[in-house]
Design a protein around this motif. Structure first.
Motif, mmCIF file in Angstrom:
data_model
loop_
_atom_site.group_PDB
_atom_site.id
_atom_site.type_symbol
_atom_site.label_atom_id
_atom_site.label_comp_id
_atom_site.label_asym_id
_atom_site.label_seq_id
_atom_site.Cartn_x
_atom_site.Cartn_y
_atom_site.Cartn_z
ATOM 1 N N GLY A 78 -2.997 17.280 4.234
ATOM 2 C CA GLY A 78 -4.183 17.219 5.079
ATOM 3 C C GLY A 78 -5.441 16.789 4.352
ATOM 4 N N LYS A 79 -5.302 16.367 3.088
ATOM 5 C CA LYS A 79 -6.466 15.898 2.330
ATOM 6 C C LYS A 79 -6.607 14.378 2.457
ATOM 7 N N ILE A 80 -7.852 13.927 2.388
ATOM 8 C CA ILE A 80 -8.117 12.496 2.487
ATOM 9 C C ILE A 80 -8.211 11.899 1.083
ATOM 10 N N GLU A 81 -7.467 10.805 0.852
ATOM 11 C CA GLU A 81 -7.541 10.128 -0.440
ATOM 12 C C GLU A 81 -7.375 8.626 -0.258
ATOM 13 N N HIS A 82 -7.678 7.880 -1.306
ATOM 14 C CA HIS A 82 -7.546 6.426 -1.246
ATOM 15 C C HIS A 82 -6.094 6.011 -1.473
ATOM 16 N N VAL A 83 -5.729 4.905 -0.879
ATOM 17 C CA VAL A 83 -4.382 4.350 -0.977
ATOM 18 C C VAL A 83 -4.167 3.738 -2.363
ATOM 19 N N TRP A 84 -2.906 3.689 -2.795
ATOM 20 C CA TRP A 84 -2.522 3.048 -4.056
ATOM 21 C C TRP A 84 -1.883 1.699 -3.758
ATOM 22 N N ALA A 132 0.859 -1.195 0.000
ATOM 23 C CA ALA A 132 0.000 0.000 0.000
ATOM 24 C C ALA A 132 0.889 1.237 0.000
ATOM 25 N N HIS A 133 0.528 2.233 -0.812
ATOM 26 C CA HIS A 133 1.382 3.405 -1.018
ATOM 27 C C HIS A 133 0.570 4.702 -1.025
ATOM 28 N N ALA A 134 1.301 5.800 -0.796
ATOM 29 C CA ALA A 134 0.655 7.111 -0.740
ATOM 30 C C ALA A 134 0.428 7.712 -2.125
ATOM 31 N N THR A 135 1.198 7.262 -3.127
ATOM 32 C CA THR A 135 1.060 7.824 -4.478
ATOM 33 C C THR A 135 1.055 6.719 -5.525
ATOM 34 N N SER A 136 0.505 7.062 -6.676
ATOM 35 C CA SER A 136 0.495 6.091 -7.773
ATOM 36 C C SER A 136 1.912 5.793 -8.237
#
Length: 490
Positions: free
Chosen positions: A260-266, A175-179
């Motif tokens: 501080g934004k919420i996003e889905h994991v890559w 699981a990662h923070a960016t594509s």
């Protein structure tokens, strides 16, 4: 011993089965479609595991374990994924047996599960459901986890190691923070697999991308390593998948990023299985049995004494004891077969069948002359070698054998990659030469499926090192900018 191995030129499929059975690697089990991996076969898998496990840890991964059973509802959350595995799933519906009063054991109809459980065909769903509780912030990422496990895919037509209802494998799930991080992970693990295949298995591979039709169910992109077996068929030897945010969205795995934004994991996932043992057999072996690359051989050197008296044996054994200590100090696995229940000729045939890279024979006359007889499995050549410095000589010979086996496989593959520029030429090559066929394709699923339907050949991959060139699709005549690799495959 009588080997009874069918010639691979006569019947390649039977040749393969004969080697698996007669070399004591595996056998069919009482459970249809499943196999028993016997100690010698499992020891090869253990060597593969040890190398790969260290490679995973060297790239920052840790091992974990997740449940064998997956709630059916989990599969419903990722539509493409469930569609890809729906026809292969084993389903648990009840949790208890009972005696019917007539001496028979039956499924207790009152013990039906509220929700059916799927015996894992792969673990993305159960793992991503778990990751939801592990991830809140970018500080929790990346998650770099690998699992060694068994999986079940209900195959109807099975072959030992190559395709069984249950098999062993490893599956990495990250699981990662960016594509970009997830894509880099996907490519990194493909490189790990390619390095293992070429430098340990001595099997040359082509790294590439799968077409949309051939991608892993639920992936945005699938990378693969493709190998060529001695019958001209391709074998997919490992895959690494860029999953995008598909599973994170399906299981609501979100994190707060640095802004501080919420996003889905890559995500990525990647795996290889006991199918690699099948690849090892088919890529190198011959009509005398297994040919194993030294780096993965459970026994790298076997020493067989040839003696007429107890004094001869004692004298030989004294020398062998010292030799074994020296070889083990060099990290070489060695076996001294001084059984008195089998004659030397039987032992020679047995270890040739099992693919032991180097055989050392020592008799009374050898002790007098200060020599030994060496036989190498890859070329089946014999030579007389001095006992002095024998440990170093054997270590160098094992290296030479490893390289020779690899180079032989490279030469075979090089001679079986052919360009086709028309559909007629393509079909003729498939029927007469086999191997990889490099040809232009128009990029459409329709054309890909038509070629598969008519020839049973699939696009194995779009090679990563492809050079762009203008051309026309062999089937449709539409423009194309690059060639892809076709082959019939396992």
């Amino acid at each position: 011993m009588s080997k009874g191995i069918t010639s691979k030129n006569e019947d390649y499929s039977q040749w393969y089965n004969d080697i698996v059975i007669k070399a004591d690697l595996a056998e069919h089990s009482a459970v249809r479609g499943c196999m028993v991996i016997k100690p010698y076969g499992y020891s090869i898998w253990e060597k593969m595991q040890a190398v790969l496990d260290q490679k995973f840890k060297d790239t920052g991964h840790s091992n974990a374990y997740f449940p064998l059973f997956i709630p059916k509802s989990f599969f419903s959350k990722e539509a493409a994924h469930v569609e890809g595995f729906a026809t292969e799933c084993a389903v648990v519906t009840h949790y208890r047996l009972k005696n019917d009063g007539e001496g028979n054991i039956i499924v207790d109809p009152d013990a039906k599960l509220e929700e059916e459980l799927i015996v894992r065909p792969t673990s993305e769903t159960i793992i991503w459901n778990t990751y939801r509780g592990w991830v809140q912030s970018y500080r929790d990422l990346p998650i770099l986890v690998n699992q060694w496990a068994n999986v079940v895919r209900w195959e109807m037509r099975t072959r030992l190691f190559l395709r069984t209802a249950e098999f062993l494998w490893q599956e990495g799930h990250t699981a990662h923070a960016t594509s970009q991080e997830a894509i880099e992970e996907t490519e990194r693990m493909l490189d790990v697999y390619a390095d293992f295949a070429e430098n340990w298995m001595a099997v040359p591979v082509i790294k590439g991308r799968k077409t949309a039709n051939e991608r892993f169910a639920g992936a945005l992109d699938t990378y693969c390593i493709e190998a060529l077996m001695q019958d001209g068929k391709a074998l997919q030897a490992g895959t690494s998948h860029f999953l995008g945010q598909n599973f994170a969205k399906a299981f609501d795995v979100k994190f707060t990023n640095r802004e501080g934004k919420i996003e889905h994991v890559w995500a990525s996932s990647w795996g290889v299985s006991t199918r690699l043992i099948g690849a090892l057999i088919m890529a190198h072996s011959d009509d005398a049995g297994l040919v194993l690359p030294p780096k993965l051989a459970p026994i790298q050197v076997v020493v067989v004494p040839i003696y007429k008296s107890d004094d001869d044996l004692k004298n030989i054994s004294s020398f062998v004891d010292e030799l074994m200590l020296k070889l083990k100090a060099l990290g070489i696995s060695v076996k001294y077969d001084d059984r008195d229940t089998q004659r030397p000729g039987f032992k020679f045939a047995e270890y040739e069948l099992k693919g032991v890279p180097v055989r050392v024979a020592i008799g009374g006359r050898d002790m007098e002359n200060g020599t030994v007889e060496l036989a190498r499995r890859d070329t089946r050549e014999k030579s007389t070698v001095s006992q002095e410095g024998l440990d170093t000589y054997i270590a160098n010979l094992l290296e030479e054998i490893q390289h020779n086996i690899y180079n032989k496989a490279v030469d075979y593959r090089t001679g079986h990659i052919t360009e086709a520029n028309s559909y007629e030429e393509f079909k003729e090559l498939l029927d007469n030469k086999a191997g990889f066929i490099s040809a232009h394709w128009d990029g459409t699923s329709e054309t890909e499926l038509k070629i598969k339907e008519e020839t049973k050949a699939t696009i194995r991959c779009i090679p990563l090192d492809n050079k762009l060139e203008d051309g026309v699709c062999i089937y449709s005549g539409k423009p194309s900018i690059q060639r892809v690799l076709f082959a019939r495959a396992y």
